[in-house]
Motif scaffolding. Structure first.
Motif, PDB file in Angstrom:
ATOM      1  N   MET A  80       4.920  40.873  32.446  1.00 25.31           N
ATOM      2  CA  MET A  80       5.301  41.548  31.354  1.00 25.31           C
ATOM      3  C   MET A  80       5.713  40.136  30.340  1.00 25.31           C
ATOM      4  O   MET A  80       5.539  40.381  28.996  1.00 25.31           O
ATOM      5  CB  MET A  80       6.839  42.263  31.731  1.00 25.31           C
ATOM      6  N   ILE A 134      14.942  48.920  27.240  1.00 28.35           N
ATOM      7  CA  ILE A 134      13.590  49.285  26.698  1.00 28.35           C
ATOM      8  C   ILE A 134      13.505  50.893  26.706  1.00 28.35           C
ATOM      9  O   ILE A 134      13.349  51.384  25.528  1.00 28.35           O
ATOM     10  CB  ILE A 134      12.504  48.586  27.326  1.00 28.35           C
ATOM     11  N   ASP A 150      14.292  46.474  31.527  1.00 32.38           N
ATOM     12  CA  ASP A 150      13.593  47.819  31.443  1.00 32.38           C
ATOM     13  C   ASP A 150      14.570  48.978  31.211  1.00 32.38           C
ATOM     14  O   ASP A 150      13.957  49.995  30.432  1.00 32.38           O
ATOM     15  CB  ASP A 150      12.666  48.216  32.801  1.00 32.38           C
ATOM     16  N   THR A 164       3.832  46.705  19.548  1.00 38.57           N
ATOM     17  CA  THR A 164       4.826  46.173  20.709  1.00 38.57           C
ATOM     18  C   THR A 164       5.478  47.353  21.461  1.00 38.57           C
ATOM     19  O   THR A 164       5.627  47.228  22.703  1.00 38.57           O
ATOM     20  CB  THR A 164       5.751  45.414  19.900  1.00 38.57           C
ATOM     21  N   LYS A 165       5.737  48.379  20.884  1.00 35.51           N
ATOM     22  CA  LYS A 165       6.202  49.650  21.268  1.00 35.51           C
ATOM     23  C   LYS A 165       5.289  50.119  22.534  1.00 35.51           C
ATOM     24  O   LYS A 165       5.704  50.768  23.605  1.00 35.51           O
ATOM     25  CB  LYS A 165       6.366  50.553  20.387  1.00 35.51           C
ATOM     26  N   GLY A 171       3.922  39.768  26.823  1.00 30.05           N
ATOM     27  CA  GLY A 171       4.675  39.817  25.700  1.00 30.05           C
ATOM     28  C   GLY A 171       4.498  38.588  25.025  1.00 30.05           C
ATOM     29  O   GLY A 171       4.511  38.623  23.634  1.00 30.05           O
ATOM     30  N   VAL A 225      11.275  46.920  18.619  1.00 32.71           N
ATOM     31  CA  VAL A 225      10.097  47.614  19.135  1.00 32.71           C
ATOM     32  C   VAL A 225       9.627  48.803  18.027  1.00 32.71           C
ATOM     33  O   VAL A 225       8.513  49.117  18.083  1.00 32.71           O
ATOM     34  CB  VAL A 225      10.519  48.254  20.443  1.00 32.71           C
ATOM     35  N   ILE A 245      16.369  44.500  19.862  1.00 34.78           N
ATOM     36  CA  ILE A 245      15.419  45.164  20.660  1.00 34.78           C
ATOM     37  C   ILE A 245      14.753  46.455  20.278  1.00 34.78           C
ATOM     38  O   ILE A 245      13.587  46.442  19.888  1.00 34.78           O
ATOM     39  CB  ILE A 245      15.915  45.156  22.243  1.00 34.78           C
ATOM     40  N   ALA A 292       5.444  48.046  25.462  1.00 42.23           N
ATOM     41  CA  ALA A 292       6.799  48.339  26.192  1.00 42.23           C
ATOM     42  C   ALA A 292       6.558  49.659  26.749  1.00 42.23           C
ATOM     43  O   ALA A 292       7.138  49.787  28.032  1.00 42.23           O
ATOM     44  CB  ALA A 292       8.001  48.576  25.231  1.00 42.23           C
ATOM     45  N   PHE A 313       4.775  48.903  29.925  1.00 42.36           N
ATOM     46  CA  PHE A 313       5.665  48.426  30.968  1.00 42.36           C
ATOM     47  C   PHE A 313       6.574  49.349  31.982  1.00 42.36           C
ATOM     48  O   PHE A 313       6.345  49.211  33.019  1.00 42.36           O
ATOM     49  CB  PHE A 313       6.454  47.343  30.355  1.00 42.36           C
TER      50      PHE A 313
END
Length: 241
Positions: A217, A30, A27, A184-185, A221, A178, A174, A188, A191
Motif C-alpha cells: 500500500m 478509508i 483501512d 487515488t480513490k 501510494g 480521496v 483523507i 484505495a 486496497f
C-alpha cells in the motif's frame, strides 16, 4: 496506576500498540470515508464521526471481554478437514462483505454511475449499518493484536483511544483527498479488495502477514503521489505558457 506510569516497558508497549492500532485503522478510515461519500455533503462528517465513535466503543467493549475474545478461537466445526472458529467465520463474512462493497464501488466508478445514484441509493441509516458491520471485523482484528502486545487492560484501552482520536483527526483530510482525486480513490478501493482477500484467507486459516500488505500500500501510494505531482507540474507548465 502510578506503577504503570513509571514502568518503561509499559510505555514501550503503549507506544508500539498505538502505532500498530493507527496502522491497522487506516483501512477502517478509508472504508468509512468511501462509504460516507455516498451521502449528501452535509451528512458525511456525521457519518464518519459516528462510524469512528462506534469503532471506539466496539473496541473498548471487546477489550473488556478478553476471555470471550480468546474463546472465539476455539473450533466449533470442521469442513473438508478445515476447522472453523467463530473468529474465522467473522473474518470470512467481513472479508467477503469488504470485497463485495469495494468491487461494487469500483464498478460504479468505472461505469460512471456513482454521481447519479449515490444520494438515491445510500440512506444515512444504511451507510451507518455498513460502517458498523466492518467496525466489528476491524475491531476484532485490532483487539486480538492488542491482547498479543500489551499485558495491561489500561494500556490497551489508552492505546485504542489515542489511535481512534488520531483517526478522527485524519478522517476529514483523507476523505477530502480521496474524493478530489479519482485515481487515488480507485487505488484505495483496490486496497480494500486486497484487505478483504486477506481477511478471507485468515478465515480459512492462511495468515497473510499484514506487513506485506501495508508495504504494498505504501509503495503504490508513493507511486500515485509521484503521478499526482507530475500531473500538477504539467498543469503549471501549461498555465505558464
Amino acid at each position: 496506576m502510578t506503577e504503570l506510569l513509571s514502568d518503561p516497558s509499559v510505555w514501550a508497549s503503549f507506544l508500539t500498540l498505538t502505532i500498530l492500532e493507527i496502522v491497522l485503522g487506516v483501512d477502517n478510515v478509508i472504508f468509512i470515508s468511501i462509504t460516507a461519500s455516498r451521502l449528501p455533503e452535509e451528512q458525511r462528517r456525521s457519518a464518519r464521526m459516528i462510524g469512528l465513535t462506534g469503532a471506539l466503543v466496539m473496541r473498548i467493549a471487546l477489550l473488556f471481554s478478553i476471555a470471550w475474545i480468546v474463546s472465539l478461537k476455539d473450533t466449533i466445526f470442521e469442513l473438508f478437514g478445515q476447522s472453523f472458529s467463530w473468529r474465522d467465520l467473522i473474518l470470512l463474512a467481513g472479508g467477503l462483505f469488504l470485497i463485495w462493497k469495494a468491487s461494487t464501488e469500483i464498478f460504479e466508478e468505472v461505469e460512471g454511475e456513482h454521481e447519479e445514484t449515490s444520494v438515491v441509493a445510500a440512506g444515512f441509516t444504511a451507510v451507518i449499518f455498513q460502517i458498523m458491520v466492518l467496525d466489528i471485523v476491524f475491531s476484532l482484528d485490532s483487539v486480538i493484536t492488542a491482547v498479543g502486545i500489551a499485558d495491561h487492560l489500561e494500556v490497551m484501552i489508552a492505546a485504542v483511544v489515542v489511535a481512534i482520536l488520531v483517526m478522527m483527526a485524519a478522517a476529514e483530510p483523507i476523505a477530502s483527498f480521496v474524493e478530489s482525486h479519482p485515481s487515488t480513490k480507485m487505488l484505495a478501493l483496490a486496497f480494500l479488495v486486497m484487505i478483504g482477500m486477506a481477511l478471507v484467507a485468515d478465515g480459512f486459516g492462511v495468515h497473510v502477514e499484514r506487513g506485506f500488505i501495508y508495504a504494498a500500500m505504501v509503495f503504490a501510494g508513493a507511486v500515485e503521489g509521484l503521478n499526482l505531482l507530475r500531473a500538477r507540474n504539467r498543469r503549471r507548465a501549461k498555465g505558464a505558457q
